[in-house]
Scaffold this motif. Structure first.
Motif, PDB file in Angstrom:
ATOM      1  N   ALA A 130       0.811  -1.214   0.007  1.00  0.00           N
ATOM      2  CA  ALA A 130      -0.229  -0.199  -0.069  1.00  0.00           C
ATOM      3  C   ALA A 130       0.997   1.064  -0.101  1.00  0.00           C
ATOM      4  O   ALA A 130       0.556   2.254  -0.719  1.00  0.00           O
ATOM      5  N   ARG A 131       1.970   1.370   0.815  1.00  0.00           N
ATOM      6  CA  ARG A 131       2.746   2.349   0.672  1.00  0.00           C
ATOM      7  C   ARG A 131       3.489   2.480  -0.449  1.00  0.00           C
ATOM      8  O   ARG A 131       3.689   3.889  -0.964  1.00  0.00           O
ATOM      9  N   ASP A 154       2.162   1.969  -3.379  1.00  0.00           N
ATOM     10  CA  ASP A 154       1.294   2.703  -4.371  1.00  0.00           C
ATOM     11  C   ASP A 154       0.800   3.977  -4.045  1.00  0.00           C
ATOM     12  O   ASP A 154       0.256   4.671  -4.345  1.00  0.00           O
ATOM     13  N   VAL A 194      -0.347   5.082  -0.956  1.00  0.00           N
ATOM     14  CA  VAL A 194      -1.218   5.317   0.035  1.00  0.00           C
ATOM     15  C   VAL A 194      -0.579   6.161   1.219  1.00  0.00           C
ATOM     16  O   VAL A 194       0.340   5.765   1.876  1.00  0.00           O
ATOM     17  N   ASN A 195      -1.333   7.452   1.816  1.00  0.00           N
ATOM     18  CA  ASN A 195      -0.739   7.805   2.856  1.00  0.00           C
ATOM     19  C   ASN A 195      -1.222   7.433   4.153  1.00  0.00           C
ATOM     20  O   ASN A 195      -2.220   6.483   4.303  1.00  0.00           O
ATOM     21  N   LEU A 241      -3.313   8.321   6.873  1.00  0.00           N
ATOM     22  CA  LEU A 241      -4.942   8.333   6.979  1.00  0.00           C
ATOM     23  C   LEU A 241      -5.598   7.192   6.199  1.00  0.00           C
ATOM     24  O   LEU A 241      -6.422   6.324   6.481  1.00  0.00           O
ATOM     25  N   GLU A 242      -5.278   7.164   4.964  1.00  0.00           N
ATOM     26  CA  GLU A 242      -5.917   6.275   4.097  1.00  0.00           C
ATOM     27  C   GLU A 242      -5.726   4.812   4.290  1.00  0.00           C
ATOM     28  O   GLU A 242      -6.286   3.742   4.204  1.00  0.00           O
ATOM     29  N   LEU A 243      -4.311   4.765   4.590  1.00  0.00           N
ATOM     30  CA  LEU A 243      -3.848   3.480   5.063  1.00  0.00           C
ATOM     31  C   LEU A 243      -4.456   2.975   6.211  1.00  0.00           C
ATOM     32  O   LEU A 243      -5.040   1.749   6.279  1.00  0.00           O
ATOM     33  N   ARG A 301      -7.571   3.702   7.083  1.00  0.00           N
ATOM     34  CA  ARG A 301      -9.258   3.281   6.709  1.00  0.00           C
ATOM     35  C   ARG A 301      -9.372   2.076   5.861  1.00  0.00           C
ATOM     36  O   ARG A 301      -9.960   1.525   6.078  1.00  0.00           O
ATOM     37  N   HIS A 302      -8.335   2.189   4.885  1.00  0.00           N
ATOM     38  CA  HIS A 302      -8.480   0.995   3.793  1.00  0.00           C
ATOM     39  C   HIS A 302      -7.662  -0.245   4.238  1.00  0.00           C
ATOM     40  O   HIS A 302      -8.168  -1.293   3.630  1.00  0.00           O
ATOM     41  N   THR A 355      -6.010  -0.873   7.707  1.00  0.00           N
ATOM     42  CA  THR A 355      -5.835  -1.414   9.055  1.00  0.00           C
ATOM     43  C   THR A 355      -7.251  -1.864   9.636  1.00  0.00           C
ATOM     44  O   THR A 355      -7.486  -2.845  10.143  1.00  0.00           O
TER      45      THR A 355
END
Lengths: 311, 327
Positions: free
Chosen positions: B227-228, B230, B232-233, B235-237, B239-240, B242
């Motif tokens: 994810a990182r 890609d 993804v920051n 907060l998004e990490l 939410r989507h 964790t």
């Protein structure tokens, strides 16, 4: 239920054993650096929250060392400028006639020890039978025992009290021991049964082939393997009984048998002359569970998880 | 043998305790001894010896009283006249009991959500901090203290003195420092219920944190790493990745705290005694059944508690089973 809980949390896992080297060998150096970068603001927030969480306890702790007149007239935070601390509250709380927490402390101990030993022993025997002896109706009986976990103890109190009064044992330690034992059984049996089931069948079979009876298998083969499970449940049950108010208030509110929690709750409701001894009394009652908690954190968490649905 | 029932003094009390434990050990030992004596004991004897004590105690202490209480809830206060659903009607319609039900609802909605949310935030934050172990211990500590102890701690926090005098409680002092009027936190309804709820949240947040932190740690590193990569920051990490990953743990935490909250008794008893419109079902049960001697109404309240708890426990156990299978 520790078997079923998704992850085994150990809040006291040493820093080095964290995912960094064991679980994820693929973690790159840049990733580690990123972790370190994020750590500073996070650390500050973490410490702030932890301090915030501890202030109430810390405040009462400071209060417990202040002279009575000051407890009643000024806040604990003012005491840092006048270092006038004393241990008098503790000796008064423990031994003075109006509170005599020492005797309630003894009551707590007298209540707790048998209330831990008895359910564990009885549950071990039952769990062994449910796990390793085939008999008719085994599944039904086990499910029934497990299902009775859902009964909140409130539902049982009045009929039990009536029964104890009929038997003439109300007001002694016996009803308290008996009640705590009964309330602990469903969970204890369920938990210990799960642990016993995990022990390899070959181990038990081998002992049987060697001609060992049930009692021998139980003590020689199973017991040593069960120590962690027994410890986890034992600590949970210890804290549950030590911290309990409802059972103690119902069956043991008489002065001769009442534990610390009952006396503290009573004192907290009054605004009497010994009100200033409340902080010291509270800390005397907290010493034991906090010591157990700090010393045996790992087992404590496991036990807590296991017992979290207990009625 | 009177001292077995009326122990007086330290020596006798400890004596009774030892006698009880010894008696117990001897009885258990005898049972085991006789079961194992002849080599071919019939199986039913063995089974009875092993499960008998437990089954007997559970039948006597849980099953029978449970049935008795359900019966009593349909009888009058001295349980000799059948009154049908009268007790339940009282519990659901009278004003004072409606307050009790309302309070219970507020407790059981607020405590699990707030404690879980705080625990989650804390689990995320503390995972990246240096003082992880120390901070976690501090947050978790209230779990070890009795609820009576916690109530006393907070009673001193909420302590009220008139504005003209120096404050003893830290919260009122904070209000004074901010130039506000001190509040009677525990006396003024309906806000006092919320102040009691704070105590429960204070206790339960540590539990939520511990379980959620473990769940977060169990998320595979490659998922997070992918994810990182890609882009993804943070907060998004959260939410989507964790939150979906720890959903089962979240449910377990929420339901477990909800069960504990439904049965909360110690806090209300110690802090207000259920006065000033702060009572909840578990406390009202105690007041009615054991203080007022109204067995019928008390039993009805206990049964209501039972009916509320059961579905949550069943759901909780199912969820636990499911997470077990996934693992």
């Amino acid at each position: 239920m520790s078997q079923a809980v998704p992850t085994t949390p150990d809040i006291d896992a040493p820093e080095g054993s964290r995912g960094d080297d064991t679980k994820a060998p693929r973690r790159t150096r840049s990733d580690k650096a990123a972790r370190r970068l994020t750590s500073k603001p996070a650390s500050i927030i973490a410490i702030c929250l932890a301090v915030l969480w501890t202030i109430p306890t810390f405040g009462l702790f400071v209060t417990s060392f202040r002279p009575p007149t000051e407890i009643r007239s000024s806040g604990w935070w003012t005491s840092f400028f006048s270092t006038d601390y004393t241990l008098d509250n503790y000796s008064d709380a423990l031994f003075s006639g109006s509170t005599s927490f020492a005797s309630y402390f003894i009551n707590s101990i007298v209540i707790t020890l048998p209330a831990v030993v008895m359910p564990i022993t009885i549950a071990l025997l039952a769990a062994y039978a449910f796990a390793w002896i085939d008999f008719k109706g085994r599944t039904f009986l086990f499910v029934a025992v497990f299902a009775l976990q859902v009964v909140p103890i409130q539902v049982t109190l009045v009929p039990l009290l009536t029964q104890y009064v009929d038997w003439g044992i109300a007001g002694s330690f016996w009803p308290i021991w008996l009640s705590h034992t009964i309330f602990a059984l469903p969970l204890a049996i369920f938990l210990l049964h799960n642990f016993m089931k995990d022990i390899p069948r070959e181990l038990v079979e081998a002992a049987r082939v060697d001609g060992a009876g049930h009692v021998k298998i139980f003590f020689v083969v199973l017991m040593p393997l069960l120590v962690p499970a027994i410890a986890a449940f034992g600590i949970f049950q210890f804290l549950w009984v030590w911290n309990d108010l409802l059972v103690a208030l119902t069956f043991g509110s008489a002065k001769d048998v009442a534990p610390m929690t009952v006396r503290l709750a009573e004192l907290s409701g009054s605004r009497g002359a010994s009100w200033h001894l409340l902080p010291a009394g509270a800390f005397i009652s907290m010493i034991v569970p906090v010591a157990v908690f700090l010393g045996l954190q790992r087992y404590f968490v496991r036990g807590l998880l296991a017992g979290s649905v207990k009625g | 043998m009177d001292w077995l029932l009326e122990a007086d003094g330290v020596g006798q009390k400890l004596g009774v305790m030892l006698v009880a434990i010894l008696l117990f050990v001897v009885v258990m030992g005898l049972i085991l001894f006789f079961v194992d004596r002849p080599k071919n004991t019939p199986r039913w004897v063995v089974v009875t010896a092993f499960t008998g004590p437990a089954v007997l105690l559970i039948a006597f202490g849980l099953l029978y009283p449970g049935i008795k209480t359900i019966r009593d809830s349909f009888y009058n206060r001295t349980s000799d006249v059948f009154v049908g659903f009268d007790n339940y009607v009282t519990a659901f319609t009278q004003d004072e009991f409606q307050i009790v039900l309302r309070n219970t609802a507020i407790w059981v909605i607020l405590v699990p959500i707030a404690a879980t949310l705080l625990g989650l935030i804390y689990a995320v934050v503390v995972d990246r901090s240096r003082f992880e172990k120390f901070a976690k211990t501090l947050i978790f500590m209230p779990m070890a203290i009795s609820m009576v102890g916690a109530s006393i701690i907070w009673k001193f926090m909420y302590e009220y003195k008139p504005a003209s005098r120096p404050q003893i409680g830290l919260l009122n002092q904070t209000l004074v420092w901010l130039g506000l009027e001190p509040q009677k936190f525990l006396l003024d309804a309906p806000m006092n219920t919320f102040w009691l709820i704070v105590v429960m949240i204070w206790i339960q947040a540590g539990f939520a944190m511990t379980i959620l932190a473990a769940a977060i740690r169990a998320i595979p590193d490659d998922v997070v790493e992918a994810a990182r990569l890609d882009g993804v920051n943070g907060l998004e990490l959260f939410r989507h990745i964790t939150v979906p990953s720890i959903r089962p743990a979240l449910v377990v935490v929420l339901t477990t705290i909800a069960i504990g909250t439904l049965k909360v008794f110690d806090i209300v008893r110690t802090m207000t005694g259920g006065r000033f419109e702060t009572s909840v079902i578990a406390n009202e049960f105690y007041t009615q059944a054991l203080r007022q001697g109204d067995t019928g109404l008390g039993s009805a309240l206990a049964v209501i508690l039972f009916v509320l708890v059961v579905p949550i426990i069943i759901y909780n156990v199912r969820q636990l089973r499911k997470t077990e299978e996934i693992r």
